[in-house]
Scaffold this active site. Structure first.
Site, PDB file in Angstrom:
ATOM      1  N   HIS A  31       0.839  -1.209   0.000  1.00 18.43           N
ATOM      2  CA  HIS A  31       0.000   0.000   0.000  1.00 18.43           C
ATOM      3  C   HIS A  31       0.872   1.256   0.000  1.00 18.43           C
ATOM      4  CE1 HIS A  31       0.710   0.540   4.302  1.00 18.43           C
ATOM      5  NE2 HIS A  31       0.178  -0.647   4.582  1.00 18.43           N
ATOM      6  N   HIS A  34       3.978   1.366   2.376  1.00 14.50           N
ATOM      7  CA  HIS A  34       5.161   0.598   1.969  1.00 14.50           C
ATOM      8  C   HIS A  34       5.904   1.327   0.843  1.00 14.50           C
ATOM      9  CE1 HIS A  34       2.257  -2.746   3.223  1.00 14.50           C
ATOM     10  NE2 HIS A  34       3.168  -2.712   4.173  1.00 14.50           N
ATOM     11  N   CYS A 140       1.522  -9.986  20.211  1.00 11.93           N
ATOM     12  CA  CYS A 140       0.711  -9.422  19.119  1.00 11.93           C
ATOM     13  C   CYS A 140       1.185 -10.066  17.813  1.00 11.93           C
ATOM     14  CB  CYS A 140       0.855  -7.912  19.030  1.00 11.93           C
ATOM     15  SG  CYS A 140       0.115  -7.271  17.512  1.00 11.93           S
ATOM     16  N   CYS A 143       2.294  -7.482  15.083  1.00  5.38           N
ATOM     17  CA  CYS A 143       3.680  -6.999  15.241  1.00  5.38           C
ATOM     18  C   CYS A 143       4.662  -8.165  15.229  1.00  5.38           C
ATOM     19  CB  CYS A 143       3.872  -6.284  16.576  1.00  5.38           C
ATOM     20  SG  CYS A 143       2.985  -4.749  16.762  1.00  5.38           S
ATOM     21  N   CYS A 165      -3.139  -4.498  21.480  1.00  2.00           N
ATOM     22  CA  CYS A 165      -1.835  -3.991  21.028  1.00  2.00           C
ATOM     23  C   CYS A 165      -1.984  -2.493  20.734  1.00  2.00           C
ATOM     24  CB  CYS A 165      -1.407  -4.716  19.756  1.00  2.00           C
ATOM     25  SG  CYS A 165      -0.119  -3.846  18.845  1.00  2.00           S
ATOM     26  N   HIS A 168      -1.760  -2.119  16.664  1.00  3.84           N
ATOM     27  CA  HIS A 168      -2.791  -2.735  15.819  1.00  3.84           C
ATOM     28  C   HIS A 168      -4.201  -2.587  16.376  1.00  3.84           C
ATOM     29  CE1 HIS A 168       0.857  -4.563  14.130  1.00  3.84           C
ATOM     30  NE2 HIS A 168       0.157  -4.593  13.009  1.00  3.84           N
ATOM     31  N   LYS A 316      -2.159   5.118  11.837  1.00  2.00           N
ATOM     32  CA  LYS A 316      -1.183   4.648  10.845  1.00  2.00           C
ATOM     33  C   LYS A 316      -1.923   3.912   9.735  1.00  2.00           C
ATOM     34  CE  LYS A 316       2.570   1.288  10.398  1.00  2.00           C
ATOM     35  NZ  LYS A 316       2.266  -0.137  10.359  1.00  2.00           N
ATOM     36  N   LYS A 319      -3.163  -2.310   6.582  1.00  4.95           N
ATOM     37  CA  LYS A 319      -4.064  -3.146   5.805  1.00  4.95           C
ATOM     38  C   LYS A 319      -5.513  -2.924   6.234  1.00  4.95           C
ATOM     39  CE  LYS A 319      -5.239  -7.855   5.005  1.00  4.95           C
ATOM     40  NZ  LYS A 319      -5.363  -9.123   5.679  1.00  4.95           N
TER      41      LYS A 319
HETATM   42  N1  MSP Z   1       8.410  -7.495   8.002  1.00  2.00           N
HETATM   43  C1  MSP Z   1       8.610  -6.426   8.904  1.00  2.00           C
HETATM   44  C2  MSP Z   1       9.925  -5.735   8.644  1.00  2.00           C
HETATM   45  C3  MSP Z   1      11.139  -6.601   8.742  1.00  2.00           C
HETATM   46  S1  MSP Z   1      12.590  -5.730   8.367  1.00  2.00           S
HETATM   47  C4  MSP Z   1      13.846  -6.735   8.812  1.00  2.00           C
HETATM   48  C5  MSP Z   1       7.458  -5.433   8.764  1.00  2.00           C
HETATM   49  N2  MSP Z   1       6.806  -5.419   7.592  1.00  2.00           N
HETATM   50  S2  MSP Z   1       5.560  -4.477   7.237  1.00  2.00           S
HETATM   51  O1  MSP Z   1       5.167  -4.887   5.927  1.00  2.00           O
HETATM   52  O2  MSP Z   1       4.584  -4.547   8.259  1.00  2.00           O
HETATM   53  O3  MSP Z   1       6.001  -2.999   7.192  1.00  2.00           O
HETATM   54  C6  MSP Z   1       7.279  -2.590   6.993  1.00  2.00           C
HETATM   55  C7  MSP Z   1       7.437  -1.120   6.747  1.00  2.00           C
HETATM   56  O4  MSP Z   1       6.513  -0.604   5.801  1.00  2.00           O
HETATM   57  C8  MSP Z   1       7.289  -0.136   7.883  1.00  2.00           C
HETATM   58  O5  MSP Z   1       8.261  -0.167   8.844  1.00  2.00           O
HETATM   59  C9  MSP Z   1       7.389   1.134   7.074  1.00  2.00           C
HETATM   60  O6  MSP Z   1       8.696   1.328   6.653  1.00  2.00           O
HETATM   61  C10 MSP Z   1       6.467   0.796   5.920  1.00  2.00           C
HETATM   62  N3  MSP Z   1       5.110   1.215   6.231  1.00  2.00           N
HETATM   63  C11 MSP Z   1       4.035   0.409   6.437  1.00  2.00           C
HETATM   64  N4  MSP Z   1       2.951   1.193   6.705  1.00  2.00           N
HETATM   65  C12 MSP Z   1       3.315   2.483   6.691  1.00  2.00           C
HETATM   66  C13 MSP Z   1       2.649   3.698   6.847  1.00  2.00           C
HETATM   67  N5  MSP Z   1       1.374   3.780   7.088  1.00  2.00           N
HETATM   68  N6  MSP Z   1       3.391   4.830   6.724  1.00  2.00           N
HETATM   69  C14 MSP Z   1       4.727   4.813   6.444  1.00  2.00           C
HETATM   70  N7  MSP Z   1       5.372   3.683   6.311  1.00  2.00           N
HETATM   71  C15 MSP Z   1       4.716   2.496   6.428  1.00  2.00           C
HETATM   72  O7  MSP Z   1       7.236  -4.672   9.675  1.00  2.00           O
END
Ligand code: MSP
Length: 542
Positions: A31, A34, A140, A143, A165, A168, A316, A319
């Protein structure tokens, strides 16, 4: 002995400037949040490439753990099938679509990763860093982390009577397990000493303070295995257990660059100069990861940079609360380049920010289309009209032209420092766009369309200087914006006829962009397609 972060300050002939994104959970499609981190990393690495450095940009996917396993189960497929499908149909295609120039894409289910993870953990075990113990606590799954009772929220409504959490806002589960522990508590003092000796290790300042305060309270040992499910890398000496997904995931930064496999590559790349992470996963990267490296005597990364969150309705973006707007919905309306530019331009890196169609539309129209795009087309049109498309020589530069040159030199220095060193993408982009405004002001004041009416040699020389100054300014703007907006920068480069005399745009050094006079007289200037076309009305349901 672990090297300090400052020992890997920059790239040189041997060492790559190594940037990573988090590896993303593939429980769903990517999304906007990411994409935000991944675009930031791409701009940073493209900037360093244009400094002439060797660069390594890594992204990938995190495929183990309960979260993925449950999602696959709910969809009636095996976890591996689920991951394969999402990676091939959603993750890789989005990065390609957004012009992400990563050098590698690591998946934690790949053998090159899982074998090395087992070796790393076995090694820690052999060194006495891991012991068997028991743990009970709230967990959680979102997380993939045990929580401290004090940080939980009281549930309301459908969750009344349950503990939630804080990230979440979903109930935690009470887990009680016999598993293996890493002696994280023994690293408290060494970590604090590292933060103290390397003030730039955690960015921004607020994130650094949060981590330091957390570690000062003392660290608990970390449970690094699970035995209640099997979707993970088996613990080599006790395969009833799988390795905790976060230990598995963090190691991607080492396994992807040849840990225990390709010493030349590993030594020339590791450790990362910058780990880009969302602030939600800062502690894993700024506490657990460096402690794991210290335990192995490996060098620590130069910097862990936390970006803020893209927010929806005060929460934040995740999903569960998506806006319904996918990155592709925005790129089909605004274009890929404008998309890459917008989030970095609109939100100070490290701060939270919200997205709105109105704000994106307003900035697109005023900054990209009016200020920048119009400047490019007006200048090309005038060189066509008054000089038949051949760039005239800078025959009679005066004080006004000198002011533009000075403005450019300042913009280059500022943008290079802010983007390349400080990760202040907004500040760097603004420095370039302020310069674009300056050039617009210069043209308005010089009124080349009036000077063009003067047929005398002096008049022609003045006109030549004005148009040369504007075109040469645009040459530098194309170089500086290329890391952010590679497609439109290339269009501008082509329109200025710069490729034949100067070479490929990506080979132009950002730090030299202010050296005046690079575009030679005689360059073939053409009026290409409009860089930022007028926007269509957005779809009604958007
Ligand atoms: N799999 C772990 C990371 C392991 S790294 C060794 C994880 N994945 S995640 O898919 O949940 O999200 C990873 C990252 O996506 C966040 O830390 C951030 O960098 C980015 N983001 C996810 N949602 C976000 C927002 N709403 N805003 C900004 N960045 C976001 O955690």
């Amino acid at each position: 002995m672990a090297a300090t972060g400052s020992e890997k300050q920059g790239a040189n002939d041997v060492q790559s400037y190594y940037v990573s994104t988090p590896i993303y959970y593939v429980n769903d499609a990517p999304h906007l949040g990411h994409a935000y981190t991944t675009v930031a990393g791409d701009v940073l690495t493209r900037w360093h490439r244009q400094r002439g450095e060797k660069v390594w940009y890594l992204t990938g996917t995190d495929e183990h753990g309960q979260k993925i396993m449950r999602t696959a189960e709910a969809n009636g497929v095996s976890p591996q099938e689920w991951c394969d499908k999402l990676v091939e149909e959603a993750w890789r295609p989005l990065w390609e679509h957004l012009n992400i120039a990563n050098d590698d894409f690591i998946r934690t289910t790949e053998k090159r990763h899982t074998d090395r993870v087992q070796e790393f953990v076995q090694d820690l075990y052999d060194k006495g860093e891991i012991y068997k113990g028991g743990y009970e606590g709230p967990y959680c799954v979102g997380c993939e982390e045990y929580k401290l009772p004090g940080e939980l929220l009281d549930g309301e409504g459908e969750y009344a009577g349950q503990k939630l959490c804080p990230i979440h806002k979903k109930p935690v589960e009470l887990l009680s397990e016999e598993n293996y522990f890493f002696k994280l508590s023994e690293y408290t003092e060494r970590l604090l000493a590292h933060y103290e000796a390397n003030p730039g290790f955690i960015q921004p300042e607020s994130a650094r303070n949060e981590v330091v305060n957390f570690v000062k309270q003392g660290l608990q040992d970390l449970s690094i295995s699970r035995s209640t499910f099997d979707w993970g890398v088996p613990v080599p000496w006790d395969p009833k257990h799988v390795i905790y997904v976060w230990v598995d995931a963090l190691l991607n930064y080492a396994t992807a660059v040849g840990y225990n496999e390709n010493p030349a590559k590993f030594d020339g790349t590791f450790p990362a100069n910058v780990h880009l992470v969302g602030k939600d996963i800062l502690r894993f990267h700024a506490v657990i990861w460096p402690a794991m490296l210290m335990a192995q005597g490996l060098p620590l990364p130069g910097k862990v940079a936390a970006n803020g969150w893209l927010m929806v309705g005060g929460e934040k973006m995740s999903k569960s609360n998506l806006t319904g707007i996918k990155p592709q919905d925005l790129t089909s309306h605004f274009g890929v380049d404008a998309y890459r530019w917008y989030f970095l331009r609109a939100i100070a890196f490290g701060q939270d920010g919200s997205f709105s169609w109105e704000d994106f539309t307003a900035r697109y129209t005023s900054e990209l289309a009016n200020d920048y795009g119009n400047l490019a087309s007006r200048v090309a049109a005038m060189v066509g009209k008054y000089f038949g498309g051949a760039l005239p020589a800078d025959e009679a530069p005066g004080a006004a032209e000198q002011a533009v040159r000075d403005g450019l030199a300042e913009a280059v220095a500022e943008a290079d420092r802010k983007v390349g060193d400080d990760l202040d993408f907004q500040g760097g982009i603004l420095a370039v766009f302020d310069f674009v405004k300056q050039v617009n002001g210069y043209i308005t004041e010089q009124e080349p369309w009036k000077v063009a009416k003067d047929d005398s040699p002096e008049g022609r020389a003045r006109l030549a200087s004005i148009l040369y100054t504007a075109a040469e300014s645009l040459r530098a703007v194309a170089v500086l914006l290329n890391p952010v907006m590679p497609e439109t920068s290339q269009q501008l480069w082509d329109s200025l006829g710069a490729e034949a005399p100067l070479g490929a745009l990506a080979d132009q050094r950002v730090q030299d962009a202010g050296t005046w006079g690079q575009l030679p007289a005689g360059a073939t200037v053409t009026k290409g397609a409009v860089l930022f076309p007028r926007l269509e009305e957005p779809k009604k349901d958007a």
